[in-house]
Motif scaffolding. Sequence first.
Motif, PDB file in Angstrom:
ATOM      1  N   TRP A 196      63.685 -65.484  66.983  1.00 10.30           N
ATOM      2  CA  TRP A 196      63.408 -64.076  66.929  1.00 10.30           C
ATOM      3  C   TRP A 196      65.061 -63.570  66.956  1.00 10.30           C
ATOM      4  N   LEU A 197      65.616 -64.051  67.930  1.00  8.35           N
ATOM      5  CA  LEU A 197      67.015 -63.539  68.242  1.00  8.35           C
ATOM      6  C   LEU A 197      67.989 -63.844  67.110  1.00  8.35           C
ATOM      7  N   TRP A 198      68.256 -65.243  66.583  1.00  7.07           N
ATOM      8  CA  TRP A 198      69.248 -65.451  65.715  1.00  7.07           C
ATOM      9  C   TRP A 198      68.697 -64.819  64.442  1.00  7.07           C
ATOM     10  N   ALA A 199      67.334 -64.720  64.167  1.00  9.49           N
ATOM     11  CA  ALA A 199      67.007 -64.346  62.685  1.00  9.49           C
ATOM     12  C   ALA A 199      67.422 -62.844  62.765  1.00  9.49           C
ATOM     13  N   VAL A 200      67.323 -62.229  63.582  1.00  9.74           N
ATOM     14  CA  VAL A 200      67.691 -60.823  63.549  1.00  9.74           C
ATOM     15  C   VAL A 200      69.285 -60.761  63.357  1.00  9.74           C
ATOM     16  N   ALA A 260      58.505 -64.663  63.491  1.00  9.95           N
ATOM     17  CA  ALA A 260      59.120 -64.694  64.806  1.00  9.95           C
ATOM     18  C   ALA A 260      59.504 -63.282  65.091  1.00  9.95           C
ATOM     19  N   ILE A 261      59.979 -62.749  64.241  1.00 12.05           N
ATOM     20  CA  ILE A 261      60.476 -61.251  64.802  1.00 12.05           C
ATOM     21  C   ILE A 261      59.444 -60.203  64.645  1.00 12.05           C
ATOM     22  N   ARG A 262      58.486 -60.119  63.743  1.00 11.27           N
ATOM     23  CA  ARG A 262      57.415 -59.212  63.649  1.00 11.27           C
ATOM     24  C   ARG A 262      56.429 -59.522  64.661  1.00 11.27           C
ATOM     25  N   ASP A 263      56.083 -60.853  65.240  1.00 14.28           N
ATOM     26  CA  ASP A 263      55.010 -60.990  66.004  1.00 14.28           C
ATOM     27  C   ASP A 263      55.633 -61.269  67.308  1.00 14.28           C
ATOM     28  N   LEU A 264      56.725 -60.914  67.771  1.00 11.96           N
ATOM     29  CA  LEU A 264      57.280 -60.997  69.085  1.00 11.96           C
ATOM     30  C   LEU A 264      56.599 -59.874  70.093  1.00 11.96           C
ATOM     31  N   GLY A 278      52.517 -59.946  78.967  1.00 12.28           N
ATOM     32  CA  GLY A 278      51.939 -60.964  79.403  1.00 12.28           C
ATOM     33  C   GLY A 278      51.776 -62.455  78.451  1.00 12.28           C
ATOM     34  N   ALA A 279      52.880 -62.296  77.425  1.00 10.53           N
ATOM     35  CA  ALA A 279      52.710 -63.125  76.413  1.00 10.53           C
ATOM     36  C   ALA A 279      54.040 -63.614  76.224  1.00 10.53           C
ATOM     37  N   PRO A 280      54.065 -65.088  76.340  1.00  3.02           N
ATOM     38  CA  PRO A 280      55.642 -65.667  75.999  1.00  3.02           C
ATOM     39  C   PRO A 280      56.383 -65.329  74.738  1.00  3.02           C
ATOM     40  N   ALA A 281      57.688 -65.490  74.738  1.00  2.33           N
ATOM     41  CA  ALA A 281      58.513 -65.256  73.758  1.00  2.33           C
ATOM     42  C   ALA A 281      58.385 -66.284  72.791  1.00  2.33           C
ATOM     43  N   HIS A 282      58.543 -66.140  71.473  1.00  2.00           N
ATOM     44  CA  HIS A 282      58.597 -66.878  70.312  1.00  2.00           C
ATOM     45  C   HIS A 282      59.769 -67.417  70.070  1.00  2.00           C
ATOM     46  N   LEU A 322      59.847 -55.334  68.078  1.00  2.00           N
ATOM     47  CA  LEU A 322      60.629 -55.509  67.108  1.00  2.00           C
ATOM     48  C   LEU A 322      60.031 -55.118  65.556  1.00  2.00           C
ATOM     49  N   ARG A 323      58.660 -55.302  65.578  1.00  2.00           N
ATOM     50  CA  ARG A 323      58.056 -54.762  64.456  1.00  2.00           C
ATOM     51  C   ARG A 323      58.076 -53.241  64.218  1.00  2.00           C
ATOM     52  N   ALA A 324      57.895 -52.700  65.238  1.00  2.69           N
ATOM     53  CA  ALA A 324      57.950 -51.236  65.381  1.00  2.69           C
ATOM     54  C   ALA A 324      59.335 -50.909  64.974  1.00  2.69           C
ATOM     55  N   GLY A 325      60.464 -51.397  65.558  1.00  3.44           N
ATOM     56  CA  GLY A 325      61.661 -51.130  65.392  1.00  3.44           C
ATOM     57  C   GLY A 325      62.133 -51.356  63.833  1.00  3.44           C
TER      58      GLY A 325
END
Length: 429
Positions: A241-245, A415-419, A425-429, A304-307
């Motif tokens: 999610w980080l490098w894709a953004v 990975a961005i829209r579903d983070l 309480g959910a892990p990062a993708h 990130l989806r909302a953003g």
Amino acid sequence: MTGADARHDITTRGTAGKGAGGRAVWSRNFALFFVARAVARLGDTMLPVALAAGLLEHGYGAGAVGLAMASTAAAFAGLVVFGGVIADRFSTRRLMIGADLVRLVTQSLAAGLFFAGHVVLWQICAIGFVGGVAGAVFQPGVASTVPRLAADIQGANGAIRIAESAAQLAGPAVAGLLVGFASPGGVFAAHAATYATSALCLLLLRLPPLPEGARAATGRGMRAFRADLVQGWREFRSRTWLWAVIAVWCLYMIAVWGPSVPLVATEVVQRHGARAYGLVNSALGAGTVVGGLLALRLRPRRMLRAGAFSLFAFFGFPAAVGAGLGVPAMAAGAAVAGAGMSFWGVMWATSVQTQVPPDVLNRIHAYDVAGSLAMMPVGQALAGPAADALGAGHVLLISAATSLAVATALLAVPAIRDLVRADAGAPAH
């Protein structure tokens, strides 16, 4: 997004004084940091007006304005990664104070050149380059300072965004008045004073100690320095999610924000004057205040989806200027764009600060900033030649269309829209 998705995404609400679950944002230390960021942002938003009006007054054009802005951005983007390593090894507060003092000197020197009427482009670019180096040392520490000052990180980011937005609202208008009734040199002198104020606030700041193990190892020599760089890169690339953004953001910088900044400045100043440009930028600042307020209230589960959805709002700003619409239409487009960008900024900053371990946060933030801004000086430097070949209006219309493509691309990456936010309480993708 469907109605069910929207209800699922917006899970909690906070306020400016209390975050989710009643966690406090405000304290003496956070207030000092808040003022430091607001005042420094006030000066930074005055700078484009000073550069555009001052260089145009001395016979330079859009290409010169773009190069002057690119000199700062290039130094910043090229060196901020090294600033991240330094920030993970030494006192971030002292580094930020030192950087502010350096920029106090550079902007005072620029003010002297404009007051004296001796304005040479390479000298202005050199001053901007040194300022960019100082910014590269300063910026990485911002990311790790916010979590140390407030339990509600999103609330803190939202409050800082509002402060910076209010500064953006006032800064261009003040700069326009200074240019109109004094000179561009007065704007640079005021800019220098903002860095002095920021340094004083940071000097009075008392950061709590880092958690056990949160400080990076401080081995000596270039080998340890390179090892820190490599570790930061591994942490960065391990998060899709980080490098894709950042990859998508490179397109944004080269085709949207990079050319928009100098071309909007020169187009509005040439057609309507420096005061009109100050008004348009103030509208942009008003919009970012609204975006910051929304970021204080809304707690999306998938930030990130909302953003990314909010980024669709940027389209109207370059489109209005490129289409040659009047000042009210340009101001309206700027206000909507500012709201979208501000909301995205809080969602992004909070995601990085909460998903990344503290011991590598400065380095990760540095890679984030470097990647985000790497293409901005390219876009700024190409703005002049592109405007000469296609016309400034056409370039801005292309930038507007590209901004829609950028928002779409962000939403297209799972990975961005579903983070899911870290406190859900959910892990990062």
